[in-house]
Design a protein around this motif. Structure first.
Motif, PDB file in Angstrom:
ATOM      1  N   ASP A   1       0.809  -1.221   0.000  1.00  0.00           N
ATOM      2  CA  ASP A   1       0.000   0.000   0.000  1.00  0.00           C
ATOM      3  C   ASP A   1       0.841   1.270   0.000  1.00  0.00           C
ATOM      4  O   ASP A   1       0.303   2.372  -0.035  1.00  0.00           O
ATOM      5  CB  ASP A   1      -0.928   0.022   1.225  1.00  0.00           C
ATOM      6  CG  ASP A   1      -1.976  -1.072   1.172  1.00  0.00           C
ATOM      7  OD1 ASP A   1      -2.393  -1.439   0.055  1.00  0.00           O
ATOM      8  OD2 ASP A   1      -2.370  -1.573   2.244  1.00  0.00           O
ATOM      9  N   CYS A   2       2.160   1.127   0.035  1.00  0.00           N
ATOM     10  CA  CYS A   2       3.044   2.278   0.108  1.00  0.00           C
ATOM     11  C   CYS A   2       3.087   3.009  -1.228  1.00  0.00           C
ATOM     12  O   CYS A   2       3.265   2.384  -2.282  1.00  0.00           O
ATOM     13  CB  CYS A   2       4.449   1.830   0.504  1.00  0.00           C
ATOM     14  SG  CYS A   2       5.547   3.169   0.957  1.00  0.00           S
ATOM     15  N   ARG A   3       2.947   4.319  -1.190  1.00  0.00           N
ATOM     16  CA  ARG A   3       2.991   5.120  -2.418  1.00  0.00           C
ATOM     17  C   ARG A   3       4.423   5.296  -2.925  1.00  0.00           C
ATOM     18  O   ARG A   3       4.645   5.472  -4.124  1.00  0.00           O
ATOM     19  CB  ARG A   3       2.381   6.506  -2.161  1.00  0.00           C
ATOM     20  CG  ARG A   3       0.915   6.482  -1.779  1.00  0.00           C
ATOM     21  CD  ARG A   3       0.374   7.894  -1.565  1.00  0.00           C
ATOM     22  NE  ARG A   3       1.077   8.614  -0.509  1.00  0.00           N
ATOM     23  CZ  ARG A   3       0.829   8.499   0.786  1.00  0.00           C
ATOM     24  NH1 ARG A   3      -0.125   7.663   1.206  1.00  0.00           N
ATOM     25  NH2 ARG A   3       1.495   9.203   1.681  1.00  0.00           N
ATOM     26  N   ALA A   4       5.397   5.314  -2.015  1.00  0.00           N
ATOM     27  CA  ALA A   4       6.801   5.516  -2.372  1.00  0.00           C
ATOM     28  C   ALA A   4       7.607   4.351  -1.810  1.00  0.00           C
ATOM     29  O   ALA A   4       8.287   4.483  -0.793  1.00  0.00           O
ATOM     30  CB  ALA A   4       7.304   6.846  -1.831  1.00  0.00           C
ATOM     31  N   ASN A   5       7.516   3.223  -2.468  1.00  0.00           N
ATOM     32  CA  ASN A   5       8.116   1.987  -1.980  1.00  0.00           C
ATOM     33  C   ASN A   5       9.622   2.135  -1.806  1.00  0.00           C
ATOM     34  O   ASN A   5      10.309   2.643  -2.697  1.00  0.00           O
ATOM     35  CB  ASN A   5       7.807   0.857  -2.972  1.00  0.00           C
ATOM     36  CG  ASN A   5       7.976  -0.506  -2.373  1.00  0.00           C
ATOM     37  OD1 ASN A   5       9.057  -0.844  -1.912  1.00  0.00           O
ATOM     38  ND2 ASN A   5       6.917  -1.297  -2.385  1.00  0.00           N
ATOM     39  N   CYS A   6      10.151   1.687  -0.671  1.00  0.00           N
ATOM     40  CA  CYS A   6      11.593   1.802  -0.420  1.00  0.00           C
ATOM     41  C   CYS A   6      12.400   0.829  -1.274  1.00  0.00           C
ATOM     42  O   CYS A   6      13.637   0.865  -1.246  1.00  0.00           O
ATOM     43  CB  CYS A   6      11.904   1.603   1.062  1.00  0.00           C
ATOM     44  SG  CYS A   6      11.320   0.050   1.766  1.00  0.00           S
ATOM     45  N   CYS A   7      11.721  -0.036  -2.032  1.00  0.00           N
ATOM     46  CA  CYS A   7      12.415  -0.946  -2.946  1.00  0.00           C
ATOM     47  C   CYS A   7      12.610  -0.309  -4.320  1.00  0.00           C
ATOM     48  O   CYS A   7      13.027  -0.976  -5.269  1.00  0.00           O
ATOM     49  CB  CYS A   7      11.620  -2.244  -3.105  1.00  0.00           C
ATOM     50  SG  CYS A   7      11.300  -3.090  -1.553  1.00  0.00           S
ATOM     51  N   VAL A   8      12.281   0.974  -4.437  1.00  0.00           N
ATOM     52  CA  VAL A   8      12.415   1.703  -5.698  1.00  0.00           C
ATOM     53  C   VAL A   8      13.383   2.861  -5.501  1.00  0.00           C
ATOM     54  O   VAL A   8      13.199   3.697  -4.624  1.00  0.00           O
ATOM     55  CB  VAL A   8      11.047   2.247  -6.184  1.00  0.00           C
ATOM     56  CG1 VAL A   8      11.222   3.015  -7.503  1.00  0.00           C
ATOM     57  CG2 VAL A   8      10.044   1.109  -6.349  1.00  0.00           C
TER      58      VAL A   8
ATOM     59  N   GLU B   1       7.552   6.715   4.405  1.00  0.00           N
ATOM     60  CA  GLU B   1       6.201   7.280   4.275  1.00  0.00           C
ATOM     61  C   GLU B   1       5.326   6.971   5.484  1.00  0.00           C
ATOM     62  O   GLU B   1       4.614   7.848   5.997  1.00  0.00           O
ATOM     63  CB  GLU B   1       5.579   6.707   3.006  1.00  0.00           C
ATOM     64  CG  GLU B   1       4.132   7.011   2.753  1.00  0.00           C
ATOM     65  CD  GLU B   1       3.634   6.242   1.547  1.00  0.00           C
ATOM     66  OE1 GLU B   1       2.618   5.540   1.674  1.00  0.00           O
ATOM     67  OE2 GLU B   1       4.254   6.338   0.470  1.00  0.00           O
ATOM     68  N   GLY B   2       5.369   5.734   5.961  1.00  0.00           N
ATOM     69  CA  GLY B   2       4.546   5.346   7.100  1.00  0.00           C
ATOM     70  C   GLY B   2       4.931   6.084   8.365  1.00  0.00           C
ATOM     71  O   GLY B   2       4.073   6.498   9.148  1.00  0.00           O
ATOM     72  N   VAL B   3       6.250   6.253   8.582  1.00  0.00           N
ATOM     73  CA  VAL B   3       6.717   7.005   9.750  1.00  0.00           C
ATOM     74  C   VAL B   3       6.291   8.466   9.628  1.00  0.00           C
ATOM     75  O   VAL B   3       5.788   9.060  10.585  1.00  0.00           O
ATOM     76  CB  VAL B   3       8.251   6.899   9.885  1.00  0.00           C
ATOM     77  CG1 VAL B   3       8.747   7.788  11.028  1.00  0.00           C
ATOM     78  CG2 VAL B   3       8.670   5.459  10.104  1.00  0.00           C
ATOM     79  N   MET B   4       6.484   9.049   8.450  1.00  0.00           N
ATOM     80  CA  MET B   4       6.133  10.449   8.248  1.00  0.00           C
ATOM     81  C   MET B   4       4.651  10.686   8.525  1.00  0.00           C
ATOM     82  O   MET B   4       4.268  11.682   9.158  1.00  0.00           O
ATOM     83  CB  MET B   4       6.488  10.879   6.819  1.00  0.00           C
ATOM     84  CG  MET B   4       6.199  12.348   6.527  1.00  0.00           C
ATOM     85  SD  MET B   4       7.087  13.507   7.606  1.00  0.00           S
ATOM     86  CE  MET B   4       8.764  13.334   6.980  1.00  0.00           C
ATOM     87  N   GLU B   5       3.804   9.782   8.078  1.00  0.00           N
ATOM     88  CA  GLU B   5       2.367   9.943   8.319  1.00  0.00           C
ATOM     89  C   GLU B   5       2.057   9.889   9.815  1.00  0.00           C
ATOM     90  O   GLU B   5       1.225  10.656  10.312  1.00  0.00           O
ATOM     91  CB  GLU B   5       1.593   8.871   7.564  1.00  0.00           C
ATOM     92  CG  GLU B   5       1.577   9.092   6.061  1.00  0.00           C
ATOM     93  CD  GLU B   5       0.855   7.987   5.307  1.00  0.00           C
ATOM     94  OE1 GLU B   5       0.580   8.176   4.116  1.00  0.00           O
ATOM     95  OE2 GLU B   5       0.578   6.921   5.913  1.00  0.00           O
TER      96      GLU B   5
END
Length: 365
Positions: A18-25, A125-129
């Motif tokens: 569900d991540c918009r900015a996947n850390c695998c990219v 992204e999850g931490v920032m939210e």
């Protein structure tokens, strides 16, 4: 094992697909020989083992700690990232075979002067939210984590006490954020220098302009944000700022920031949560156990001002809280995973030769 963590740590969960900015990219990932062997020996089919092999490439001059790296496809995606946004290696063989950075990000698990801590990076992204979507002041607690620290940072009890005092000062809601910076600088580092208001503002925006210019073409994630901020303020394409340019930038920035933050309810509380989380992640002011707390202080002032500057200059990129989280997470991807904090301190010191004390204007603009 008991770790000191921020209060939002226990509730953190990876957003996975569900991540918009996947850390695998887009992230370069280097792995050790131990991790390479673990991946190649993963319990899986021979067909999938071939996929693992094709996703890894040995470094030019490998050693045991930097033996190989993960290969990206033409879209900068890890080759083991599935179309569903999930790791195909983890799905096939379990979390235990992943490289440490993939398994643990955004966690930073360390022993600091003998005290076990685990921090979360704002680049996630999850931490920032979780930081932006809460108004509560950040507190610290102990939690059980069933693994040993990944590394140790040498720090004296006096240095560790300074780290705790810095968090206490920055978390004091009885003062404005500029007042907290003033107390932090004066109490811990003896930074009492002052300069004229006008000259300080001109040199403060020169610091911000320099940082945005330096990284606009050097970072694939935050670079476009820096470029857009310079364009928004009408300062792109300039080799350096004249006095007239700097005065105009001060005017445009102040007007834009007043407009932006007037409409953001509780933004000072969110800014405090961002700053405190970043400080804890970096063991401010003794980043990595260093003893140059004054340099770290100037760098922190420049970092906070830079985030506000670029965020304001990207007004057209965000309409929702999720958009704001994306812009800020991209900025902290640069700040917390590059040499940015050292470059920020250097940019400040160059201008401070002309306006000693312009860190006050940096945090007040």
């Amino acid at each position: 094992m008991k770790y000191i963590v921020a209060d939002h740590y226990p509730a953190f969960r990876c957003k996975c697909g569900d991540c918009r900015a996947n850390c695998c990219v887009g992230w370069p990932v280097t792995i050790s020989r131990r991790e390479y062997d673990r991946m190649m020996e993963a319990p899986c089919s021979e067909d999938f083992r071939q996929e693992i092999k094709e996703a890894l490439r040995q470094n030019f001059a490998p050693d045991k700690d930097r033996y190989a790296h993960i290969v990206h496809d033409k879209h900068a995606r890890c080759r083991l990232l599935g179309e569903d946004g999930l790791c195909s290696l983890q799905k096939a063989a379990g979390e235990g075979v992943l490289p440490d950075v993939c398994r643990l990000y955004p966690r930073n698990r360390r022993s600091v002067g003998g005290v076990a801590e685990c921090a979360l990076s704002l680049s996630c992204e999850g931490v920032m939210e979780s930081i932006l979507f809460s108004r509560e002041p950040i507190s610290f607690t102990e939690t059980e984590i069933g693994e040993e620290p990944l590394f140790s940072i040498d720090m004296s009890p006096a240095q560790y006490a300074e780290c705790q005092r810095a968090l206490e000062i920055m978390g004091d809601r009885g003062k404005s954020i500029p007042e907290r910076f003033a107390l932090l600088g004066e109490e811990l580092f003896g930074c009492t220098e002052r300069c004229g208001e006008e000259e300080g503002q001109l040199d403060a925006v020169r610091v911000l302009y320099q940082l945005a210019s330096d990284f606009s073409g050097k970072n694939k994630v935050a670079g476009p944000l820096c470029m857009e901020a310079l364009r928004f303020f009408g300062m792109s394409g300039k080799e350096k700022l004249s006095r007239e340019d700097a005065a105009e930038l001060v005017k445009r920035y102040r007007e834009a920031a007043e407009h932006v933050f007037r409409g953001l309810k509780g933004w000072q509380d969110a800014a405090e949560r961002l700053i405190v989380t970043h400080m804890f992640y970096n063991n401010f002011p003794h980043v990595g156990g260093t003893n140059d707390g004054e340099r770290a202080f100037y760098g922190l002032a420049a970092i906070c001002a830079f985030v506000k500057f670029v965020f304001t200059g990207n007004l057209g990129r965000w309409e929702s809280k999720e958009d704001m989280a994306d812009v800020l997470a991209d900025l902290f991807r640069l700040i917390e995973h590059s040499d940015f904090k050292y470059r920020a301190s250097q940019a400040y010191r160059r201008q401070a030769e002309f306006s000693p004390g312009c860190w006050r204007q940096l945090v007040e603009l």
